[in-house]
Write a protein that holds these residues in place. Structure first.
Motif, PDB file in Angstrom:
ATOM      1  N   LEU A  88       3.720  48.815 -80.550  1.00  0.00           N
ATOM      2  CA  LEU A  88       2.372  49.030 -81.061  1.00  0.00           C
ATOM      3  C   LEU A  88       1.595  47.741 -80.867  1.00  0.00           C
ATOM      4  O   LEU A  88       2.019  46.675 -81.318  1.00  0.00           O
ATOM      5  N   THR A  89       0.478  47.828 -80.153  1.00  0.00           N
ATOM      6  CA  THR A  89      -0.383  46.653 -79.978  1.00  0.00           C
ATOM      7  C   THR A  89      -1.728  46.947 -80.623  1.00  0.00           C
ATOM      8  O   THR A  89      -2.224  48.078 -80.569  1.00  0.00           O
ATOM      9  N   VAL A  90      -2.301  45.935 -81.259  1.00  0.00           N
ATOM     10  CA  VAL A  90      -3.598  46.069 -81.918  1.00  0.00           C
ATOM     11  C   VAL A  90      -4.410  44.815 -81.632  1.00  0.00           C
ATOM     12  O   VAL A  90      -3.876  43.706 -81.656  1.00  0.00           O
TER      13      VAL A  90
ATOM     14  N   ALA B 134      -2.631  50.428 -78.854  1.00  0.00           N
ATOM     15  CA  ALA B 134      -1.863  51.372 -78.035  1.00  0.00           C
ATOM     16  C   ALA B 134      -0.466  51.503 -78.603  1.00  0.00           C
ATOM     17  O   ALA B 134       0.146  50.524 -79.019  1.00  0.00           O
ATOM     18  N   LEU B 135       0.027  52.735 -78.636  1.00  0.00           N
ATOM     19  CA  LEU B 135       1.398  53.013 -79.020  1.00  0.00           C
ATOM     20  C   LEU B 135       2.106  53.495 -77.760  1.00  0.00           C
ATOM     21  O   LEU B 135       1.721  54.509 -77.172  1.00  0.00           O
ATOM     22  N   THR B 136       3.107  52.736 -77.327  1.00  0.00           N
ATOM     23  CA  THR B 136       3.854  53.113 -76.131  1.00  0.00           C
ATOM     24  C   THR B 136       5.334  53.229 -76.486  1.00  0.00           C
ATOM     25  O   THR B 136       5.799  52.652 -77.472  1.00  0.00           O
ATOM     26  N   ARG B 137       6.036  54.004 -75.677  1.00  0.00           N
ATOM     27  CA  ARG B 137       7.467  54.197 -75.906  1.00  0.00           C
ATOM     28  C   ARG B 137       8.216  54.059 -74.590  1.00  0.00           C
ATOM     29  O   ARG B 137       7.715  54.436 -73.533  1.00  0.00           O
TER      30      ARG B 137
END
Length: 194
Positions: A160-162, A180-183
């Motif tokens: 999770l980036t903010v 952005a939420l990446t997996r």
């Protein structure tokens, strides 16, 4: 290719220890008085893997036998049954276990597995089974093998980036927050939006 990877990993696991029965006889097996009293995977935490970096996973198998414990083994597996044609993922140790004598009848064996996200795929995320076994001291080779002693969760890592802007923030002015939420995607070996 996935089938070859599973069979190669399984063959490696079989070669590592006299405890593992041939795949055709891959059922729980007990000979003598050997008992497994506990199995701990990754310190009791879920296994979380990114896209490329291998992660060392420690499994401890503790048990008893009147003659003491000589050797231990553990394999993580995913599939319907612990048979080559029913497996779709295997994580096996590349080296032998290190066992510590607790007392005359009890021992704890430490097994280290290299979990590699390049050898699994998205469909294998979730519950994996732990095959565990112990070999007792002595000539009789008392042993126990349990194909599905317990389960452990293997998960795809998330990020999770903010970011807030503008910077510096001025009192009373609007700010914009984006993130952005990446997996981890084990099929592409990249992080993707989630």
């Amino acid at each position: 290719m996935r089938t070859r990877t599973v069979v190669a990993a399984l063959s490696g696991a079989v070669a590592l220890s006299a405890l593992v029965v041939p795949a055709a006889q891959a059922a729980d097996k007990v000979q003598g008085d050997t008992k497994i009293t506990s199995v701990t995977v990754n310190g009791g935490k879920d296994i979380v893997l990114g896209t490329t970096a291998k992660k060392k996973i420690t499994i401890t198998v503790t048990g008893t036998d009147p003659k003491g414990i000589k050797e231990g083994m553990a394999v993580l597996w995913h599939g319907k049954k612990f048979e080559p044609e029913h497996l779709d993922g295997v994580m096996a140790p590349p080296r032998e276990s290190k066992c510590t004598k607790v007392n005359a009848t009890t021992g704890t064996c430490k097994i280290v597995i290299d979990a590699n996200p390049r050898e699994i795929w998205n469909g294998t995320a979730g519950k994996w089974k732990v095959m565990a076994g112990l070999l007792a001291n002595g000539r009789a080779e008392d042993h126990i093998i349990v194909n599905a002693y317990k389960t452990v969760s293997v998960k795809r890592a998330a990020r999770l980036t903010v970011n807030a802007s503008p910077e510096p923030v001025r009192k009373g002015k609007a700010i914009t927050v984006a993130g952005a939420l990446t997996r981890a995607n084990w099929d592409t070996h990249k992080y993707a939006g989630y």
